[in-house]
Design an enzyme around this catalytic site. Structure first.
Site, short mmCIF file in Angstrom:
data_model
loop_
_atom_site.label_atom_id
_atom_site.label_comp_id
_atom_site.label_asym_id
_atom_site.label_seq_id
_atom_site.Cartn_x
_atom_site.Cartn_y
_atom_site.Cartn_z
N TYR A 32 0.86 -1.18 0.00
CA TYR A 32 0.00 0.00 0.00
C TYR A 32 0.90 1.24 0.00
O TYR A 32 0.80 2.13 0.84
CB TYR A 32 -0.97 -0.01 1.19
CG TYR A 32 -2.30 0.59 0.83
CD1 TYR A 32 -3.16 -0.06 -0.04
CD2 TYR A 32 -2.68 1.83 1.32
CE1 TYR A 32 -4.37 0.52 -0.41
CE2 TYR A 32 -3.89 2.42 0.96
CZ TYR A 32 -4.73 1.75 0.09
OH TYR A 32 -5.93 2.31 -0.28
N HIS A 37 7.31 5.49 1.34
CA HIS A 37 8.01 4.34 0.75
C HIS A 37 8.79 4.78 -0.49
O HIS A 37 9.92 4.35 -0.72
CB HIS A 37 7.01 3.26 0.32
CG HIS A 37 6.14 2.73 1.42
ND1 HIS A 37 4.81 3.01 1.49
CD2 HIS A 37 6.41 1.90 2.47
CE1 HIS A 37 4.27 2.39 2.53
NE2 HIS A 37 5.22 1.72 3.15
N GLN A 61 4.42 -10.49 12.88
CA GLN A 61 4.70 -9.27 13.65
C GLN A 61 3.42 -8.59 14.14
O GLN A 61 3.46 -7.53 14.74
CB GLN A 61 5.55 -8.29 12.83
CG GLN A 61 4.83 -7.60 11.68
CD GLN A 61 5.79 -6.80 10.82
OE1 GLN A 61 6.74 -7.33 10.25
NE2 GLN A 61 5.56 -5.50 10.73
N GLY A 147 12.75 3.58 7.05
CA GLY A 147 12.33 4.94 7.35
C GLY A 147 12.47 5.27 8.83
O GLY A 147 12.24 4.43 9.69
P1 AMP Z 1 5.66 -0.30 6.16
O1 AMP Z 1 5.15 -0.65 4.80
O2 AMP Z 1 4.75 0.57 6.94
O3 AMP Z 1 6.18 -1.50 6.90
O4 AMP Z 1 6.94 0.60 5.89
C1 AMP Z 1 8.01 0.15 5.10
C2 AMP Z 1 9.17 1.10 5.25
O5 AMP Z 1 8.79 2.40 4.83
C3 AMP Z 1 9.64 1.24 6.71
O6 AMP Z 1 11.06 1.29 6.75
C4 AMP Z 1 9.02 2.54 7.13
O7 AMP Z 1 9.74 3.18 8.16
C5 AMP Z 1 9.08 3.33 5.85
N1 AMP Z 1 8.08 4.41 5.88
C6 AMP Z 1 6.74 4.27 6.09
N2 AMP Z 1 6.16 5.49 6.12
C7 AMP Z 1 7.14 6.40 5.95
C8 AMP Z 1 7.18 7.83 5.93
N3 AMP Z 1 6.08 8.58 6.07
N4 AMP Z 1 8.37 8.43 5.74
C9 AMP Z 1 9.51 7.69 5.60
N5 AMP Z 1 9.54 6.35 5.63
C10 AMP Z 1 8.38 5.71 5.80
#
Ligand code: AMP
Length: 281
Positions: A32, A37, A61, A147
């Site tokens: 998503y 990302h 998780q 992130g």
């Molecule tokens: P997720 O899909 O939520 O597991 O996130 C995947 C990666 O994207 C992780 O390393 C998050 O920290 C990074 N990420 C998600 N949202 C953001 C954001 N707003 N700014 C920077 N990195 C992000």
């Protein structure tokens, strides 16, 4: 761009790249995808010859009462974003490709994973460390991108790589926000219009904490109290935690006398959102 569902398919492709002497970057995600990302993928594309984005909602998780089933999914849109950003391969396995029915090996961590989100999500970081280790073994990247939005996760991964002598570089990337300040998150789609407005208390608290520190405040208790006050004024918001910790060890530390992470998790209605800021001194 290639879409791979199998571990064997990814390994075969990476092997070809490695034989050609190409460097490989990995961006692990749960899909998503949004501009947060995208910023990780863009950076990975700049710094590596080939980029793999994993899209996998990792069941181990999520706690029993969390949002595994309702977590938003759109693999087609994710693939379009990855292709547009210049990624070479999207790895999107089904859960049974990653976890055999008798799967029994976990990567667990103490201390760094125990404060902040570790308190309310006790199995979360074990799941994260396990899946990220598996992805590192499958993709064997030169660099992996995470992130700062999930700052504790970044600290946990850095510690895991150090402790287990994993042979890659971890790159942390700044938080990407909406124009009004809300940190971008796949979970923002859960918010109603009213909750979306209420959610701004997180970034307002971040702004307040940050400016107090930039104005010279060193007392963590005062900073946290001011931040909590802002959040408590919003009737739809319920604090899980607002805490200050040392940035590398994630130990509670209420004094700005070195690198500190000030992080929060706040329920807006039923949706748990996180935000933070890091002071690197
Ligand atoms: P997720 O899909 O939520 O597991 O996130 C995947 C990666 O994207 C992780 O390393 C998050 O920290 C990074 N990420 C998600 N949202 C953001 C954001 N707003 N700014 C920077 N990195 C992000």
């Amino acid at each position: 761009m290639q879409l791979e569902k199998t571990i064997a398919g990814v390994k075969a492709q990476v092997q070809i790249w490695k034989k050609e002497g190409l460097s490989v970057g990995l961006v692990p995600t749960m899909g998503y995808l949004h501009e947060g990302h995208r910023s990780l993928i863009d950076r990975a594309v700049r710094e590596n010859d080939r980029v793999v984005v994993s899209v996998f909602i990792n069941p181990i998780q999520f706690g029993p009462t969390e949002d595994l089933e309702s977590y938003p999914r759109d693999l087609e849109a994710d693939c379009r974003l990855c292709e547009d950003a210049g990624a070479a391969l999207v790895f999107s396995p089904e859960a049974d490709e990653m976890y055999a029915p008798d799967f029994s090996t976990y990567v667990d961590m103490h201390r760094v994973s125990e404060e902040l989100c570790g308190k309310s999500r006790p199995i979360h970081f074990r799941g994260v460390c396990t899946v990220v280790s598996k992805l590192f073994n499958i993709v064997t990247p030169d660099r992996a991108y995470f992130g700062e939005k999930d700052a504790q996760q970044l600290a946990v991964i850095r510690r895991m790589v150090r402790d287990l002598n994993m042979n890659l570089q971890i790159v942390g990337c700044p938080i990407v926000r909406e124009a009004d300040g809300l940190a971008k998150s796949s979970r923002n789609t859960y918010l109603s219009a009213e909750e979306r407005k209420a959610a701004l208390v997180l970034s307002r608290a971040v702004q307040t904490g940050k400016s107090m520190i930039l104005d010279g405040e060193k007392d963590g208790d005062k900073i946290l109290a001011a931040m909590k006050e802002i959040i408590q004024q919003e009737p739809l918001a319920k604090i899980d935690y607002v805490e200050m910790v040392k940035w590398d060890t994630i130990e509670v530390h209420h004094k700005v006398d070195g690198p500190v992470l000030t992080a929060m998790a706040v329920y807006i209605g039923k949706t748990r959102l996180i935000d933070n800021f890091i002071i690197e001194e």
